[in-house]
Design a protein around this motif. Structure first.
Motif, mmCIF file in Angstrom:
data_model
loop_
_atom_site.group_PDB
_atom_site.id
_atom_site.type_symbol
_atom_site.label_atom_id
_atom_site.label_comp_id
_atom_site.label_asym_id
_atom_site.label_seq_id
_atom_site.Cartn_x
_atom_site.Cartn_y
_atom_site.Cartn_z
ATOM 1 N N CYS A 182 0.831 -1.216 0.000
ATOM 2 C CA CYS A 182 0.000 0.000 0.000
ATOM 3 C C CYS A 182 0.861 1.259 0.000
ATOM 4 O O CYS A 182 0.606 2.193 -0.759
ATOM 5 C CB CYS A 182 -0.933 -0.010 1.211
ATOM 6 N N ILE A 183 1.892 1.281 0.830
ATOM 7 C CA ILE A 183 2.751 2.470 0.914
ATOM 8 C C ILE A 183 3.563 2.647 -0.366
ATOM 9 O O ILE A 183 3.694 3.758 -0.894
ATOM 10 C CB ILE A 183 3.678 2.358 2.137
ATOM 11 N N THR A 184 4.086 1.529 -0.904
ATOM 12 C CA THR A 184 4.888 1.625 -2.119
ATOM 13 C C THR A 184 4.049 2.060 -3.307
ATOM 14 O O THR A 184 4.492 2.839 -4.151
ATOM 15 C CB THR A 184 5.568 0.267 -2.413
ATOM 16 N N LEU A 185 2.825 1.553 -3.400
ATOM 17 C CA LEU A 185 1.926 1.993 -4.474
ATOM 18 C C LEU A 185 1.713 3.490 -4.408
ATOM 19 O O LEU A 185 1.714 4.179 -5.435
ATOM 20 C CB LEU A 185 0.582 1.268 -4.362
ATOM 21 N N ASP A 186 1.525 4.001 -3.199
ATOM 22 C CA ASP A 186 1.246 5.421 -3.037
ATOM 23 C C ASP A 186 2.473 6.276 -3.340
ATOM 24 O O ASP A 186 2.368 7.324 -3.970
ATOM 25 C CB ASP A 186 0.766 5.677 -1.610
ATOM 26 N N GLN A 187 3.647 5.805 -2.917
ATOM 27 C CA GLN A 187 4.838 6.645 -3.027
ATOM 28 C C GLN A 187 5.589 6.457 -4.334
ATOM 29 O O GLN A 187 6.188 7.395 -4.846
ATOM 30 C CB GLN A 187 5.779 6.359 -1.854
ATOM 31 N N LYS A 188 5.580 5.228 -4.879
ATOM 32 C CA LYS A 188 6.437 4.951 -6.031
ATOM 33 C C LYS A 188 5.687 4.446 -7.251
ATOM 34 O O LYS A 188 6.250 4.407 -8.339
ATOM 35 C CB LYS A 188 7.503 3.912 -5.646
ATOM 36 N N GLY A 189 4.455 4.004 -7.077
ATOM 37 C CA GLY A 189 3.699 3.502 -8.217
ATOM 38 C C GLY A 189 3.790 1.996 -8.348
ATOM 39 O O GLY A 189 4.580 1.317 -7.702
ATOM 40 N N VAL A 190 2.953 1.466 -9.241
ATOM 41 C CA VAL A 190 2.779 0.013 -9.348
ATOM 42 C C VAL A 190 4.020 -0.693 -9.878
ATOM 43 O O VAL A 190 4.272 -1.862 -9.552
ATOM 44 C CB VAL A 190 1.549 -0.293 -10.234
ATOM 45 N N ASP A 191 4.838 -0.009 -10.667
ATOM 46 C CA ASP A 191 6.014 -0.672 -11.244
ATOM 47 C C ASP A 191 7.014 -1.096 -10.173
ATOM 48 O O ASP A 191 7.788 -2.035 -10.389
ATOM 49 C CB ASP A 191 6.708 0.259 -12.248
ATOM 50 N N GLN A 192 7.003 -0.412 -9.035
ATOM 51 C CA GLN A 192 7.925 -0.771 -7.962
ATOM 52 C C GLN A 192 7.380 -1.883 -7.070
ATOM 53 O O GLN A 192 8.060 -2.349 -6.164
ATOM 54 C CB GLN A 192 8.222 0.470 -7.099
ATOM 55 N N VAL A 193 6.146 -2.294 -7.335
ATOM 56 C CA VAL A 193 5.515 -3.361 -6.559
ATOM 57 C C VAL A 193 5.619 -4.701 -7.281
ATOM 58 O O VAL A 193 5.873 -5.738 -6.677
ATOM 59 C CB VAL A 193 4.038 -3.013 -6.281
ATOM 60 N N ILE A 194 5.465 -4.675 -8.616
ATOM 61 C CA ILE A 194 5.417 -5.916 -9.391
ATOM 62 C C ILE A 194 6.790 -6.572 -9.448
ATOM 63 O O ILE A 194 7.814 -5.894 -9.607
ATOM 64 C CB ILE A 194 4.909 -5.614 -10.818
ATOM 65 N N ASP A 195 6.810 -7.885 -9.313
ATOM 66 C CA ASP A 195 8.043 -8.678 -9.374
ATOM 67 C C ASP A 195 8.755 -8.425 -10.703
ATOM 68 O O ASP A 195 8.158 -8.562 -11.778
ATOM 69 C CB ASP A 195 7.689 -10.164 -9.241
ATOM 70 N N ARG A 196 10.018 -8.046 -10.612
ATOM 71 C CA ARG A 196 10.768 -7.710 -11.828
ATOM 72 C C ARG A 196 11.024 -8.920 -12.709
ATOM 73 O O ARG A 196 11.398 -8.773 -13.874
ATOM 74 C CB ARG A 196 12.098 -7.057 -11.445
ATOM 75 N N LYS A 197 10.848 -10.123 -12.168
ATOM 76 C CA LYS A 197 11.061 -11.327 -12.978
ATOM 77 C C LYS A 197 9.897 -11.588 -13.933
ATOM 78 O O LYS A 197 9.986 -12.437 -14.813
ATOM 79 C CB LYS A 197 11.248 -12.548 -12.060
ATOM 80 N N LEU A 198 8.779 -10.867 -13.762
ATOM 81 C CA LEU A 198 7.612 -11.082 -14.605
ATOM 82 C C LEU A 198 7.716 -10.267 -15.888
ATOM 83 O O LEU A 198 8.153 -9.112 -15.878
ATOM 84 C CB LEU A 198 6.335 -10.698 -13.854
ATOM 85 N N ASP A 199 7.289 -10.881 -16.977
ATOM 86 C CA ASP A 199 7.321 -10.218 -18.287
ATOM 87 C C ASP A 199 6.349 -9.040 -18.286
ATOM 88 O O ASP A 199 5.195 -9.165 -17.853
ATOM 89 C CB ASP A 199 6.915 -11.232 -19.377
#
Length: 998
Positions: free
Chosen positions: A913-930
């Motif tokens: 929740c905090i990361t979505l608010d501060q950094k956006g969804v790209d910083q939440v999603i696993d970087r290993k996913l296409d």
């Protein structure tokens, strides 16, 4: 005579023992009877005492003073459970009744007996089934709130016959019929709120335009399709129109400009097209216009700027042209969000001069020119988001006086010059992003005053000079990136004070000197990148103590000495120590060929399979000694093998003899037709076959004579030592875990529940025999180096499988079963990555006693997965499992564990929740996913957030979760980009390859 005396004595005793309730008036008796029919966990009704003469002083009870008659009962938030108490309907003058935020479980048709009711509030309870049609028979009802329950089915036809209803709220239920046009017959309605229901797709009924007294119309997230009807323009008294989160298309009808009383219009997240309608200037009361996330085109009209707008949200559309200069003259403008459009030109020079601007986001457009110095002229600005434009020139010095700023994102522009010194030290800023510009000069020492800063992004600029010595005072800093600049000097000692730091990226600068000692203080560091500098000295062994570090790049420096053996303690996804001056033997773990690229350009390094890293001189000279030593070791090895073999044969003979005696004591209970005997199981229970150890016992893999495999859980024998009787996650071992698991799994038959073949017991030992799952648990696979095997289609299928298993437990078992320990480690994967829910050692059958929940004496479950209400109140129901499953969904999306030292005091839910608010969804999603699956990943993320809502009533049922997950596949199957650039859907029915392309 004696009989008469005895009768008199009995009457006297009966009178003495009669309950004091006889002193209550009749209305008090009704209320007291209602109290007795309710579950009162918090004793909120303890003061409802039957010894009082009147109930008028009781909590929540209101009376008419002249007559003393009860006219209102307000029990909001009393934590009451059970069915609706119909006794209250006998109160002849009861006009106001509220059970808001309780656990009322049923609403019978007899509620129509409450003939005097004017106000009925049953919002946020546990009501389910069909809406009671009899509610429309209440002649004076003006206010009806049934929001945040679990009502399903159609809105009954009788709801079109309310004679006096003014407020109808059905928001956040499970109503799945069509929105009926007969609601337009309730001409007295002032507020209609039926938002957040899974209605069948359909159009907005044009009959709603007949509600000429309507002031509030909320239809957000109702599955609406088609065009907005022109008839809504007849709602002259409407102040609030919310049609957001639907599938509406076509242009915004011009009739909406006739809503002369409207204060806010929310049309966001639809598929509306065309330009904003002409005539908006007639909406003289409009304060909020939100038409974001549509496909609107054209320019932003000048006439908007003549309205008393406080908030204008038109982001994520296709608006083009320049922003009207007159927007700066809007005196009330508080919020301006225009990001993700095609707007060009310059921002008005006096923007913010005449308005209390608080939030401005014009990111991802084609704006140019300088940032207006007047943006914070009124000192109210809190968010300044302008990334991905072409703004140029310096950062205005006036912004350094903007003390309320909390988020600043100016990255990816063409800004230049030095950053004003006061701008570095803004006290409330938590996010400061200046990356990808042409800014120069030093990082100001004033940054030490930015005490709230958590993210500092300065990469790819032209900053010079050393890092400020006061950087270590920013104790909340989580992410510091300043790569690709011209920074010099050494790392200041104070930087070690950043105990919350999770990422430090200073790649490609001109830093020098040795790394400071004491790096062990960075306990939460996840990424350390200091590549391509001039750092020297030895690599500190302290780095090996950073338990959560998974990215380490120190390449391209001048480090010397040995590679610390302590680095072997790390679980790294990326290790690069190339092109330094390291020497000596490599630690054993790094001597394999797979690590060769991690140590290139260090000619002094040697070890194992790492050919080419060191000279081979002297090998011939030592070959004789090597041959002699090798011969000695071979001979010693042969002697050892022969000895071990002899000992093993003797031990096996003894063991078989003992087992032959013990086998007769075993009792086998089968739950399926078996193709094996207990003898086959018992013969294989040795340490060589152990595949796992947990709080309840050991798990063995047993290969049967048929070639099939089973998993055998051997429960610990009797009480264990205190040090051994607690699992890190699960807490105390439950003595009745065996009985619970046998009782639960023995009667379950579902493809997504792990199959229990049988149980074997003796007086001292208990075994459970399950189907064997070759890919182990989801948690072990997802959070290990093999996590790359789980691409998004596989993760999605695992989510659906596990949801279907839990849905079966909650909705298809009678009575329902609550798992109580849903977590990724209890979701097992077969050879094709199909998922099964496992481990029912703490599962509970929920007996329906009318309370809607069951209280437990202790908490069962695992840290990071336990629902808040369960942890605080020990109240458990199906929604507790829903919360835990939501955490599993967040694990699948983020690839992160539910608790992690990187999160600090937070768990995964709060971190997301905090990361979505501060950094956006790209910083939440696993970087290993296409990235091609981003849309579907975001949908699953949204479902996970719904499941982990703090309020149980706001969490969907597992049946609803299954439906939402399946809709993702049905509406927009995960797709893969082919070589020809086209998107091809994935199919999930190919068992051999869950990611195969049809």
């Amino acid at each position: 005579m004696f009989l008469s005396f005895l009768s008199f004595l009995l009457l006297l005793l009966a009178g003495a023992a009669a309950p004091p309730a006889l002193s209550l008036n009749q209305e008090g008796l009704y209320l007291h009877g209602a109290k007795l029919s309710l579950s009162d966990q918090d004793s909120s009704l303890a003061a409802w005492d039957d010894r009082d003469a009147s109930p008028c002083g009781w909590p929540g009870v209101g009376c008419d003073h002249p007559s003393g008659s009860v006219v209102s009962v307000d029990l909001s938030g009393f934590n009451l459970g059970g069915p609706f108490p119909l006794l209250l309907c006998r109160l002849p003058n009861l006009t106001f009744l509220s059970f808001f935020n309780n656990s009322i479980t049923s609403l019978p048709a007899g509620v129509s007996a409450c003939r005097s009711l004017v106000h009925l509030d049953l919002g946020q309870n546990l009501l389910a089934g069909d809406l009671p049609a009899s509610l429309a028979d209440l002649p004076g009802l003006a206010y009806l709130d049934l929001s945040a329950n679990n009502f399903s089915g159609d809105i009954p036809a009788s709801f079109g016959r309310f004679p006096r209803l003014e407020v109808l709220s059905l928001v956040n239920n499970l109503l799945d019929g069509a929105i009926p046009g007969f609601l337009g017959n309730v001409s007295t309605l002032k507020m209609l709120n039926i938002s957040y229901n899974p209605f069948a797709p359909g159009r907005i009924p044009p009959e709603l335009g007949n509600l000429t007294n309507l002031e509030v119309l909320w239809l957000s997230e109702c599955g609406l399709t088609g065009k907005i009807p022109e008839s809504l323009g007849r709602l002259k008294r409407l102040t609030d129109l919310d049609l957001a989160f639907n599938y509406l298309e076509g242009p915004i009808p011009s009739s909406l400009t006739d809503l002369e009383s409207v204060v806010q219009i929310e049309l966001y997240n639809n598929s509306l097209t065309g330009e904003l309608p002409a005539g908006l200037s007639k909406l003289t009361a409009l304060r909020l216009l939100d038409a974001s996330m549509n496909r609107l085109t054209g320019t932003i009209p000048d006439e908007l700027t003549r309205l008393p707008l406080e908030s204008l949200n038109l982001y994520e559309n296709q608006f083009s042209g320049e922003l009207p200069a007159s927007i700066a003259d809007s005196p009330n403008l508080n919020e301006l969000r225009l990001f993700n459009n095609r707007l060009t030109g310059k921002l008005p020079k006096n923007l913010g001069q005449n308005a209390p601007l608080q939030y401005i986001d014009v990111s991802t457009n084609n704006f140019s020119g300088e940032i207006p110095a007047s943006l914070c002229a009124n000192g109210e600005l809190e968010e300044l988001l302008m990334i991905e434009n072409s703004f140029s020139g310096p950062i205005p010095e006036a912004l350094g006086r903007c003390q309320r700023l909390t988020r600043v994102r100016l990255g990816n522009n063409r800004l230049s010059g030095e950053v004003p010194s006061s701008f570095w030290g803004l006290p409330r800023v938590s996010l400061l992003e200046l990356a990808d510009n042409k800014l120069s000069g030093p990082i100001g020492e004033e940054i030490a005053r930015a005490s709230n800063l958590s993210v500092l992004s300065l990469s790819r600029n032209e900053f010079t000079g050393p890092l400020p010595k006061g950087i270590g005072t920013i104790v909340r800093l989580l992410d510091f990136s300043a790569s690709e600049n011209k920074l010099t000097g050494s790392l200041p000692e104070s930087i070690l004070n950043l105990g919350q730091l999770g990422r430090l990226d200073l790649r490609s600068n001109d830093l020098s000197g040795e790394l400071p000692s004491g790096i062990r203080h960075w306990k939460k560091l996840n990424e350390l990148d200091l590549a391509d500098n001039r750092l020297s000295g030895s690599i500190p062994a302290d780095i090996g103590g950073l338990s959560v570090l998974n990215y380490l790049d120190l390449s391209g420096n001048q480090f010397s000495g040995k590679v610390p053996a302590e680095l072997q303690n790390l679980k790294l996804n990326q290790l690069n120590l190339s092109y330094n001056s390291l020497s000596g033997p490599l630690p054993p773990m790094f001597t394999k060929q797979m690590y060769k690229n991690s140590f290139l350009g260090n000619p002094g390094l040697c070890g194992g399979e790492m050919k080419g890293l060191c000279n081979g001189g002297g090998e011939e000279r030592n070959s004789g000694y090597v041959w002699l030593l090798r011969s000695i070791f071979i001979l010693a090895g042969l002697v050892f093998i022969v000895g071990v073999g002899w000992f093993y044969m003797k031990y096996k003979s003894f063991k078989n003899a003992k087992r032959a005696i013990d086998k007769s004591k075993w009792t086998l209970m089968s739950f399926h037709k078996l193709g094996f005997s207990e003898d086959e199981i018992l013969d294989c229970l040795d340490e060589d076959n152990v595949i796992g150890t947990g709080a309840s016992g050991k798990v063995y893999k047993v290969v049967l004579s048929s070639g099939d495999a089973v998993a055998v859980k051997k429960l610990w024998d009797g009480p264990r030592k205190e040090s051994e009787s607690h699992d890190v996650e699960k807490g105390p071992v439950q003595d009745d875990g065996f009985d619970a698991e046998v009782k639960t799994l023995g009667k379950i038959r579902h493809k997504n529940i792990v199959k229990l073949w049988c149980s074997c017991t003796t007086r001292d030992c208990k075994l459970l025999v399950y189907e064997y799952m070759p890919n182990g648990s989801l948690g072990d696979l997802l959070h290990s180096s093999k996590g790359g095997l789980l691409d998004w289609p596989t993760r999605y299928r695992i989510a659906v499988d596990a949801a279907e298993g839990l849905s079966y437990l909650h909705h298809d078992c009678v009575p329902p079963i609550v798992h109580r320990d849903v977590k990724s480690n209890n979701i097992l994967l077969d050879a094709d990555f199909g998922a099964r829910v496992a481990d029912f050692g703490v599962a509970k059958v929920v007996e329906r006693t009318g309370k809607g929940h069951e209280s437990m004496s202790v908490i069962a479950g695992s840290c990071g997965y336990i629902a808040p209400e369960y942890a605080y109140t020990l109240r458990v129901n199906e929604k507790s499992d829903t919360y835990s499953f939501g955490v599993v969904l967040l694990e699948l999306v983020t690839g992160r564990r539910p608790v992690d030292p990187e999160f600090g005091e937070k768990d995964l839910v709060k971190w997301v929740c905090i990361t979505l608010d501060q950094k956006g969804v790209d910083q939440v999603i696993d970087r290993k996913l296409d990235s091609c699956f981003k849309e579907d990943v975001c949908k699953v993320l949204n479902i996970g957030l719904q499941c982990t809502s703090p309020l149980p009533i706001n969490r969907p049922s597992m049946r609803r979760v299954v439906k939402m997950l399946q809709e993702i596949s049905a509406e927009n199957a995960p797709k893969k980009v082919n070589k020809d650039g086209k998107l091809t859907p994935y199919y999930y029915d190919d068992a051999s390859d869950p990611g195969s392309v049809a």
